[in-house]
Every structure is written in structure tokens, then in C-alpha cells.
Design an enzyme around this catalytic site. Structure first.
Site, short mmCIF file in Angstrom:
data_model
loop_
_atom_site.label_atom_id
_atom_site.label_comp_id
_atom_site.label_asym_id
_atom_site.label_seq_id
_atom_site.Cartn_x
_atom_site.Cartn_y
_atom_site.Cartn_z
N CYS A 1 0.83 -1.20 0.00
CA CYS A 1 0.00 0.00 0.00
C CYS A 1 0.87 1.24 0.00
CB CYS A 1 -0.91 0.01 1.24
SG CYS A 1 -1.85 -1.52 1.47
N ARG B 1 -4.80 1.44 -0.68
CA ARG B 1 -4.69 0.01 -0.46
C ARG B 1 -4.53 -0.81 -1.73
NH1 ARG B 1 -8.76 -4.69 1.64
NH2 ARG B 1 -7.12 -6.11 2.32
N LEU B 2 -3.54 -1.71 -1.69
CA LEU B 2 -3.42 -2.79 -2.65
C LEU B 2 -3.80 -4.05 -1.87
CD1 LEU B 2 -2.54 -3.89 -5.44
CD2 LEU B 2 -0.25 -4.16 -4.48
N ILE C 1 -4.03 -7.55 -0.62
CA ILE C 1 -3.29 -8.80 -0.69
C ILE C 1 -3.87 -9.82 0.30
CG2 ILE C 1 -1.03 -9.91 -0.43
CD1 ILE C 1 -1.14 -7.99 -2.78
N ASN D 1 1.76 -0.45 5.37
CA ASN D 1 2.24 -0.85 4.06
C ASN D 1 3.16 -2.03 4.28
OD1 ASN D 1 3.36 -1.03 1.47
ND2 ASN D 1 4.82 0.61 1.86
N GLY D 2 2.88 -3.18 3.63
CA GLY D 2 3.79 -4.30 3.75
C GLY D 2 3.09 -5.59 4.12
N GLU D 3 3.87 -6.54 4.60
CA GLU D 3 3.34 -7.84 5.01
C GLU D 3 4.02 -8.28 6.30
OE1 GLU D 3 0.87 -9.25 3.54
OE2 GLU D 3 0.83 -8.05 1.70
N ASP E 1 -3.21 -9.06 7.96
CA ASP E 1 -2.00 -9.14 8.78
C ASP E 1 -1.70 -7.81 9.46
OD1 ASP E 1 -1.51 -8.43 5.98
OD2 ASP E 1 0.56 -8.18 6.58
N GLY F 1 14.89 -11.74 -6.34
CA GLY F 1 16.13 -12.28 -5.78
C GLY F 1 17.05 -11.26 -5.14
#
Length: 500
Positions: A2, A47-48, A50, A72-74, A96, A326
Site C-alpha cells: 500500500c 490500499r493494494l 493482498i 504498508n507491507g506484510e 495481517d 532475488g
């Protein structure tokens, strides 16, 4: 993933809404505004979706209406946190982000140390504001002041037009409106064990990488992986495919690029649903202003690597909302060419630690901005904290091995049975090299600015230390796309400025 914004010390919902609009690309699915009942400030969220796409809109409110979070994040350990907190907390979503708020209500500021993830969040609590950024700085955050009020936003473009002095929020830190800044994490400064069992260490690397990837498969929406055909992205795709029935992989390059060919081999070996896109000079030329605008940098190395990342993200967004990448492996396992020029192992070890600590406003900025420009979330398994700690314990002579030196030797050994031999032992090429972007840019930009024009341009901007006609060209675009380019420029990190 987000975008977050806010002001504290005064209420100004119009300002916050304006900042939200400038980062709408980070969260096209929903928006929310928190207005403090006691006029302390405002928080804005784009908001995105997920986790819990239907029920996880933000802000999420606490036990009292003056307490709320935007994030923002996970948080990868949110399920465990939720299980531990359910007896004393009434969760209203499956997001989350709510676990952060409930943990804060139970533990206070100390809750931050229990979070495992990538994040930037703000919690309003009565007259107080708590803002935090993840340990490595995977998720971005900037701050400044307006008439004595404290303001913050996920991207520079949201805040630079309002503040004369903007700073990057330090990774591994939190800010409390009463107490200021505090640091809760720095990359471990560990001395490698030279008497370690090499085979046991190889097995430990394998196990830690696998756990880091599996942890990042958490998603309520489609997930895929970037696949350049290099070692790092191939390892991540290989591990992910073992736990995903279907895995979409994505690769870009010029028509005959080495990356496209290698990625096809890896995809065929793993059985992924593979997608590729061929970049043309004409399209790169047309998209450069947009790429530099979203990237918020003119650094030559960063722009070069952002170009293929931009087109890969654009393609991936047609199929998935979460992408594995990666980043971090080169810094942990000595992947870059210049590491081979450091003869002293202790010096190399210190440089690798510095490299990991510096990722937040260089390669991680590129990953975040290019993925979020297309409203997808990038996740970086190699920068799991367990992976970073292990990386600091591995002797440098197990990262660079042989004559001539082979980079990332121990990582290659850990996964040599999972991938084709020609991929495992493929010579390191940076994203912009393997994709063919560097060669294409040399031809494309040779007509844009001559050496003489570059010297004249450098003389006009002596404080910037522009390195080449190419970088002068990028900087010229940079000042054109940013209304207040001086503020943004003061936050541009330079990959080339290394002490070694």
C-alpha cells in the site's frame, strides 16, 4: 502492499488527501482517511489488497476510536501473533496489518521487535503517533515538517511538493511523537566461524533459503516470481514451485538476450507458466520519463536496472499481484565483480555487511518503486532476517572460491541438485547486463548527449557529481518530471559511492 501518508501536530485532511492521490498507484483498490477526534492529526491510506481483500480496508481501528493503524507491507508471522492474541483481542479482519495493532495494544512499543516482515506503519493513539519502518528498509518511508507539524509518506513525490527539507525514515527505527526516533535493529556484526563444518553450513544455507521463500508464499491473491535465468531468481522459483501447483514466472530482455534464453531453460526444467517480453529501444526511450518519475532517482546504475524491472513488473501485473524477487543474494554471498578486488577477507566481510545495510535506498528502492508503479507487491526472500544473520556467519572464503574466483560458491553448492548445471554455475550478470539493457542503452543514448554537452551540463550542476553523459541525460529528465527536484535529489543515493 500500500501507500501511507499522514500529518501529526495539526489536522489537514486536504493535504493528506493530496498526498494520497500522488501515490494512488501504490494502492488502487481502496482508500481511507483517519481524522483524529482530538484534532491531533490525519492518516491516509491507499490500499493494494493482498490479505483479506474484502475485509481488510484501512485504517483499522483499535479498542477505542482514537486508536487506529495504517500500514504498508506484510507481516509473515501474523498468524502466530493472531493465535497468541485472540484471547485478549477481538479481531475484526483477517488482515495481517491488524495483528500489528492488536500486538501494540497488548505490548506497547515493544511490539515492534516481535514483527517478522517488511513494513512501514503508523499508529494513532490518542494524542500520540507511532511510526515504524522494517529492519532492512524493504518498504519505503520519508518524513518532513510543515509549520511545526510532522508529515510522512511512502514516496518522495507525495511529500516533496509540501516540504523544503525531506529525509528518509531510517530502516530498523521507529518514531514516537513524544520521544522522537529510536533504533531497534541493525545488521548483525558477527565474526565468521572459520572452523565450521562446510557440508553442514551448505545444508543450513539450503534450509534457511527454503524457509524464507515458503514464508513469503502467504497470499490471498495470485503470486508469481521474476525469473532472469540467473542463480538467485532461479533458486527462488525452484523452491516456490515445490510448494505451488502453478507458478507464473516472468522474464524480459532484448531479442537475443542471455536472460531470456536462460529463463526459458529454468522454466522448462521447473514446469512454470512462463511469460516473456522483448524490450525495444523505442519503448525504452518513450518510457524513460515515467520510469525515472516512479523510481525517484537519476543514479545511472539504478536507472539501468530499473528499466528491465519496470517492464517485467508491467507484464507480471497482468497475471499476479505478488511477486518474488532475488534481491539481497549478491550482497550476502559476494555476487558483484568488485568484491573480487578486495583481497582481505575481513575487509570483504565488512563490505558485505555494509552492502546489506545500504540496500534500502538503492536496489530495494528500485524493486519497490517499479513493482508498485504497476500495483504489484515485491517480496525479497534473501533478506529474511534469519538469512541475513546466517550470511554474516559464513566466512568470505566460502563465498568467493577458486581460481578464477567463483562468486556465491556456497549458495550454488546448496542448490546444485535443484537446477540445471549451466544455470547453477552461470557467470554472474547484473539484471541490466543479462537482459541486454546496457548494450541497448549505449546505442540509444549515444545520440542523446555528447561528451562536450555532458561537460557543459556537469558544470551547471557541480553539486550533483554526475558521472557520464548517460547520467546527465537521466538527471535532465529527473528535473523535468519533478516539480521540486532539489528536495527529491537530496534523497538520491549513489550506488557508485562505496568506501572500498
Amino acid at each position: 502492499m500500500c501507500g501511507i501518508t499522514g500529518i501529526w501536530g495539526q489536522t489537514n485532511p486536504i493535504l493528506v488527501k493530496s498526498m494520497m492521490d500522488s501515490i494512488a498507484h501504490r494502492g488502487p483498490d481502496a482508500e481511507g482517511l483517519y481524522v483524529s477526534p482530538n484534532q491531533s492529526g490525519n492518516l491516509g491510506h491507499r490500499r493494494l489488497s493482498i490479505m483479506d481483500p474484502k475485509g481488510g480496508d484501512q485504517p483499522i481501528y483499535g479498542e477505542v476510536p482514537t486508536r487506529a493503524i495504517i500500514a504498508n507491507g506484510e507481516i509473515y508471522n501474523f498468524s502466530q501473533l493472531r493465535s497468541n492474541l485472540q484471547k485478549q483481542s477481538d479481531f475484526v479482519t483477517s488482515s495481517d496489518s491488524e495483528a500489528i495493532l492488536r500486538l501494540y495494544e497488548d505490548r506497547g512499543v515493544s511490539a515492534i521487535k516481535e514483527l517478522d516482515g517488511m513494513y512501514a506503519f503508523a499508529i494513532a493513539d490518542g494524542d500520540n503517533l507511532l511510526v515504524a519502518r522494517d529492519p532492512i528498509g524493504i518498504k519505503p518511508l520519508y518524513y518532513g515538517e510543515i509549520e511545526g507539524a510532522w508529515v510522512f509518506a511512502s514516496e518522495l513525490k507525495a511529500i516533496s511538493q509540501h516540504c523544503k527539507n525531506v529525509k528518509e525514515f531510517p530502516p530498523g527505527s521507529y518514531y514516537h511523537s513524544d520521544k522522537g526516533f529510536s533504533t531497534f535493529y541493525s545488521v548483525p556484526d558477527l565474526y565468521p566461524d572459520t572452523n565450521i563444518d562446510v557440508e553442514a553450513l551448505i545444508a543450513r544455507v539450503r534450509k534457511t533459503v527454503e524457509e524464507s521463500v515458503i514464508k513469503r508464499l502467504m497470499s490471498d491473491v495470485p503470486l508469481g516470481a521474476f525469473l532472469s535465468g540467473g542463480l538467485d531468481s532461479s533458486i527462488i522459483a525452484a523452491v516456490a514451485k515445490q510448494h505451488q501447483q502453478e507458478l507464473h514466472t516472468f522474464s524480459v530482455g532484448i531479442g537475443d538476450s542471455r536472460d531470456l534464453e536462460a529463463a526459458r531453460k529454468v522454466s522448462a526444467h521447473l514446469g512454470t507458466i512462463h511469460h516473456e517480453y522483448v524490450i525495444t529501444p523505442e519503448e525504452v526511450n518513450a518510457k524513460l520519463p515515467e520510469i525515472i518519475y516512479y523510481l525517484e532517482s537519476f543514479d545511472q546504475d539504478l536507472v539501468r536496472s530499473a528499466i528491465p524491472c519496470y517492464f517485467t513488473s508491467r507484464m507480471a501485473a497482468e497475471y499476479v499481484k505478488v511477486i518474488l524477487t532475488g534481491e539481497g543474494a549478491d550482497e550476502l554471498f559476494a555476487g558483484y565483480t568488485y568484491y573480487k578486488d578486495i583481497p582481505d577477507e575481513d575487509v570483504l566481510h565488512k563490505e558485505l555487511r555494509r552492502s546489506v545495510s545500504s540496500l534500502h535506498n538503492i536496489n530495494l528502492q528500485r524493486v519497490d518503486r517499479m513493482t508498485m508503479a504497476h500495483a504489484i507487491e515485491g517480496r525479497v526472500p534473501f533478506l529474511d532476517l534469519n538469512m541475513i544473520e546466517l550470511g554474516q556467519q559464513i566466512p568470505a572464503n566460502l563465498k568467493l572460491v577458486g581460481e578464477p574466483l567463483v562468486e556465491k560458491w556456497i549458495l550454488r553448492k546448496a542448490f546444485e541438485d535443484m537446477l540445471p548445471s549451466e544455470i547453477v554455475w552461470r557467470k554472474k550478470e547484473q539484471f541490466d547486463e543479462g537482459s541486454g539493457t546496457v548494450d541497448m542503452l549505449e546505442e540509444l543514448l549515444s545520440h542523446k548527449m555528447t561528451e562536450a554537452q555532458a561537460r557543459e551540463y556537469q558544470a551547471k550542476h557541480p553539486q550533483i557529481k554526475l558521472r557520464s553523459p548517460e547520467e546527465c541525460f537521466y538527471h535532465n529528465i529527473f528535473i523535468d518530471v519533478f516539480e521540486n527536484s532539489e528536495v527529491v535529489s537530496s534523497n538520491v543515493a549513489r550506488w557508485s559511492e562505496r568506501p572500498v
